[in-house]
Write an enzyme that holds these catalytic residues in place. Structure first.
Site, PDB file in Angstrom:
ATOM      1  N   GLU A  56      24.799   8.881  25.379  1.00 24.88           N
ATOM      2  CA  GLU A  56      23.976   8.163  26.363  1.00 24.88           C
ATOM      3  C   GLU A  56      23.265   6.982  25.716  1.00 24.88           C
ATOM      4  O   GLU A  56      23.209   6.866  24.500  1.00 24.88           O
ATOM      5  CB  GLU A  56      22.903   9.101  26.961  1.00 24.88           C
ATOM      6  CG  GLU A  56      23.403  10.026  28.056  1.00 24.88           C
ATOM      7  CD  GLU A  56      23.548   9.332  29.411  1.00 24.88           C
ATOM      8  OE1 GLU A  56      23.383   8.087  29.480  1.00 24.88           O
ATOM      9  OE2 GLU A  56      23.850  10.019  30.387  1.00 24.88           O
ATOM     10  N   ASN A 113      18.922   7.702  36.735  1.00 24.42           N
ATOM     11  CA  ASN A 113      19.987   6.964  36.060  1.00 24.42           C
ATOM     12  C   ASN A 113      20.024   5.513  36.521  1.00 24.42           C
ATOM     13  O   ASN A 113      19.354   5.143  37.479  1.00 24.42           O
ATOM     14  CB  ASN A 113      21.347   7.610  36.361  1.00 24.42           C
ATOM     15  CG  ASN A 113      21.759   8.597  35.275  1.00 24.42           C
ATOM     16  OD1 ASN A 113      21.611   8.325  34.083  1.00 24.42           O
ATOM     17  ND2 ASN A 113      22.256   9.756  35.678  1.00 24.42           N
ATOM     18  N   ASP A 124      26.192   6.783  36.946  1.00 24.70           N
ATOM     19  CA  ASP A 124      25.461   7.051  35.702  1.00 24.70           C
ATOM     20  C   ASP A 124      24.892   5.720  35.201  1.00 24.70           C
ATOM     21  O   ASP A 124      24.379   4.943  35.994  1.00 24.70           O
ATOM     22  CB  ASP A 124      26.364   7.797  34.712  1.00 24.70           C
ATOM     23  CG  ASP A 124      25.531   8.649  33.761  1.00 24.70           C
ATOM     24  OD1 ASP A 124      24.398   8.262  33.458  1.00 24.70           O
ATOM     25  OD2 ASP A 124      26.005   9.698  33.302  1.00 24.70           O
TER      26      ASP A 124
HETATM   27  C1  BGC Z   1      22.752  13.154  32.740  1.00 25.34           C
HETATM   28  C2  BGC Z   1      23.658  14.337  32.916  1.00 25.34           C
HETATM   29  C3  BGC Z   1      24.229  14.305  34.313  1.00 25.34           C
HETATM   30  C4  BGC Z   1      24.922  12.965  34.550  1.00 25.34           C
HETATM   31  C5  BGC Z   1      25.535  12.777  35.916  1.00 25.34           C
HETATM   32  C6  BGC Z   1      23.519  11.912  33.000  1.00 25.34           C
HETATM   33  O1  BGC Z   1      22.698  10.803  32.848  1.00 25.34           O
HETATM   34  O2  BGC Z   1      22.204  13.136  31.434  1.00 25.34           O
HETATM   35  O3  BGC Z   1      22.949  15.516  32.672  1.00 25.34           O
HETATM   36  O4  BGC Z   1      25.130  15.369  34.507  1.00 25.34           O
HETATM   37  O5  BGC Z   1      24.015  11.925  34.330  1.00 25.34           O
HETATM   38  O6  BGC Z   1      24.591  12.743  36.932  1.00 25.34           O
HETATM   39 CA    CA Z   2      22.737   8.544  32.087  1.00 22.13          CA
END
Ligand code: BGC
Ligand code: CA
Length: 299
Positions: free
Chosen positions: A18, A156, A205
């Site tokens: 990430e 996100n 995301d």
């Molecule tokens: C999170 C995950 C999640 C994914 C999809 C990511 O930013 O850290 O835990 O499953 O987003 O929503």
């Molecule tokens: Ca993310």
């Protein structure tokens, strides 16, 4: 022919890669493996990868202006972290009484504030009194975090238009990236509206804004990265050999390389056998350019 050329696969096998960020000062790409509790720094020119083992999960971070520290959103809250020494200096933990939430996506805004939002990791999440709680989006300045949005399941996609007049944010399970009018002076968010909805089977995301003000988003579960115009039209699509891309940034000396983190989290053995590169970092050459990452301003 695709407009994207795969240049490199960095074989890190992250559980949940990430927060991909390019540091133009050092020529390095940085990212975190949240569940692996590892921070990565990859020097592009000499292909040297450094891995920093962390005392707790780092979920998002930003570079601090003229300072070697990072400003971090760890699972529990905000802290400065010094990669060279491992020093961790807590600033504030706005959800310290909660069970079941953790920090997730974050970014420094164009004015130098650091923003990060939380997610419900283990439902039902509760406060100290046992009442149900959700995630929130916070803005950090100094050692104070102000709550700016609530009622969030998974934070996100946080990013800002080049002129900072628009902020983007997604609560991933809704499938929608929202746009907000952003007051750059006060950091307040207004006029929330739907910007784009991602296709069924994927969740929005990480996002990043390119030099033309277009938004790029990693479709978790959809195995692709999509470029949207400021009006929300699909302009380009990059298909990946893995289903769970998580975060993206532009980097390289000309800011025309796209770096993509990915995840193995939730993939069973059959899925992993089908996508052996899951968890790796992918680097593509593109005909597009990014913008330099903003740096956190110390008060
Ligand atoms: C999170 C995950 C999640 C994914 C999809 C990511 O930013 O850290 O835990 O499953 O987003 O929503
Ligand atoms: Ca993310």
């Amino acid at each position: 022919m695709s407009e994207f050329t795969l240049l490199e696969v960095i074989p890190v096998g992250n559980i949940l890669g990430e927060c991909m960020l390019w540091d133009e000062v050092t020529g390095c790409a940085w990212w975190t493996d949240i569940h692996g509790r590892r921070l990565h720094r990859y020097h592009l020119a000499n292909k040297k990868l450094q891995v920093f083992e962390l005392p707790t999960r780092l979920c998002a971070f930003g570079f601090v202006d003229k300072d070697e520290r990072l400003v971090g959103a760890f699972a529990e809250g905000f802290a400065y972290y010094t990669p060279g020494t491992g020093e961790l200096d807590w600033l504030t933990q706005p959800e310290s009484g909660f069970t079941g939430t953790r920090f997730n996506d974050g970014r420094v805004d164009r004015q130098g504030r650091f923003w990060s939002g939380t997610m419900v990791e283990n439902a039902p999440a509760t406060d100290a009194a046992g009442n149900a709680v959700t995630g929130s989006l916070y803005c950090l300045t100094g050692d104070q975090a102000q709550k700016r949005l609530g009622e969030i399941r998974i934070s996100n996609s946080l990013c800002w238009s080049p002129d900072a007049a628009t902020a983007y944010f997604a609560d991933s399970p809704t499938g929608v990236i929202r746009a907000f009018d952003f007051d750059a002076a006060s950091g307040s968010l207004g006029n929330a509206r739907d910007f784009v909805r991602v296709p069924d089977g994927s969740a929005p995301d990480g996002s990043v804004i390119d030099s033309k003000g277009c938004l790029w988003n990693a479709h978790w579960g959809g195995g692709r990265v999509v470029r949207y115009s400021p009006q929300g039209d699909v302009l380009a699509e990059l298909a990946l050999p893995v289903t769970q891309p998580t975060c993206i940034c532009f980097g390289g000396p000309d800011l025309d390389l796209l770096f993509v983190t990915t995840a193995t989290e939730n993939l069973d053995d059959a899925a992993l056998a089908q996508q052996p590169e899951a968890g790796h970092v992918f680097v593509y050459r593109t005909p597009f350019k990014g913008l330099p990452e903003s740096r956190y301003r110390l008060a």
